[in-house]
Design an enzyme around this catalytic site. Sequence first.
Site, short mmCIF file in Angstrom:
data_model
loop_
_atom_site.label_atom_id
_atom_site.label_comp_id
_atom_site.label_asym_id
_atom_site.label_seq_id
_atom_site.Cartn_x
_atom_site.Cartn_y
_atom_site.Cartn_z
CG HIS A 1 -1.70 -1.24 1.41
ND1 HIS A 1 -2.90 -1.53 0.80
CD2 HIS A 1 -1.40 -2.34 2.15
CE1 HIS A 1 -3.32 -2.73 1.17
NE2 HIS A 1 -2.41 -3.24 1.98
CB SER B 1 16.38 21.13 -13.68
OG SER B 1 15.65 22.34 -13.69
#
Length: 482
Positions: A159, A289
Amino acid sequence: MTQSSSNPAESTYQNPLIERYSSREMATLWGPNRRFQTWRRLWIALAESEKELGIDISDTQLDQLRAFESNLNLDVAREYERIRRHDVMAHVEAYGDQCPDAKKIIHLGATSCFITDNADVILIRDALRLVARRLAATIDTMATFAAQHRALPCLGFTHLQPAQPTTIGKRCCLWTYDLVLDLLEIEHRLDTLCARSAKGTTGTQASFLQLFGGDHEKVRQLERRIAEKIGFDKTYAVTGQTYPRKVDAQLLDALSGIAQSLHKTATDIRLLANRKEIEEPIEKQQIGSSAMPYKRNPMRSERICALTRFVMSLQSSPAMTAATQWMERTLDDSANRRLVIPQAFLAIDASLVLMQNIASGFVVYPKTIEHNLAKELPYMETENIMMRAVEAGGDRQDLHERIRIHSREVAQRVNAEGKPNDMIERLKNDDAFSAVSFDTEINPLDFVGRAPEQVDEFIEQEIKPIRSRYADQESLSVEVTV
């Protein structure tokens, strides 16, 4: 005023699957030269087989066809297609211009799908073989990484919440096993792929039966001989004008299966990169970036997710095509197949190149993995502590409730206040656990079960046979182009 480029290739849309992503091997396989040479190979196989079965075709005619099998006049074919609006007949006429003696026997008794469909199954077969080799190479690389880290404990997740520990190697085996199952499916598709061969305009072989004067056995022999000449030992049992379009749907199911596996793995890698536990390789001069020089973005994994999502989206097209082939066929399959089948292969090829590249250069940070696991390990030790307390005479339900209350308080301390996990210290100071010895240091390997042994067994049982099957395959390029 906008200046336009004088280079046509820079002024029209280029498919990024070719320009940026796929390997040269796969891009060449689906290129026009390969396709139209395959068409000519089929016309030669047809003429050879017809001659062998008694049709009046001379050696001179066959020699002429063979002489120009690879010497394509694509510019002539393009001009014929502009006039005729029919690609197969355009190439018949262009081939005939080069082979004037053989012109009258090119395509004898055949329909367009004799050329297009048989060529497609040849290209699909070769593309599947290339995909199988890439899968095997990727599986081999990932299994090597799994073996190296078979016993490196890490936090497991269910989960996406902390769960029982596993090992880095065992987690990599989860990724790899999905690809093993995909390889089995690709091999099955290869084993069941057939030639369409000589079926005629609606699959009845009527034109060939007429060509051989009603001799059914010669028509059967023609079909077998053509299939053998193009490398198939079987043909589809019955067809309409085309081979069953169900085959294309099954093909895309298999390619989509690879896409699903790679997307899952690449997503896990991206999540682990966020946790600073594992990263894909980053080149010395690579930029993450344009604005943030410190960024180490998981570019390869992100690209895998993008490309494989595209392949999964293609899965529905062949299914709808197969469902809407009216009677013996409709032509609304053609344009769709020209787009979907090659591009699915190109995108899967590119994704496998990326995954092999990542797996061969994984960057692992054991100290960070150890630190992240240590924060959660005290919770996991509580089950062992509880059982020892029960053995010493404690009430299991009371002990369970005490651990629950302590764990909630620890969670508040760790999550809200940013303090260390003091779960074990709390239990030491709880009288209900006074009979338990806390002298033994927590060893993460005590919590991973059989994970290291499972890695060993997986490699022996599943990976070793694949390595054996593909041992004699020549290496493929694994360059990440952009």
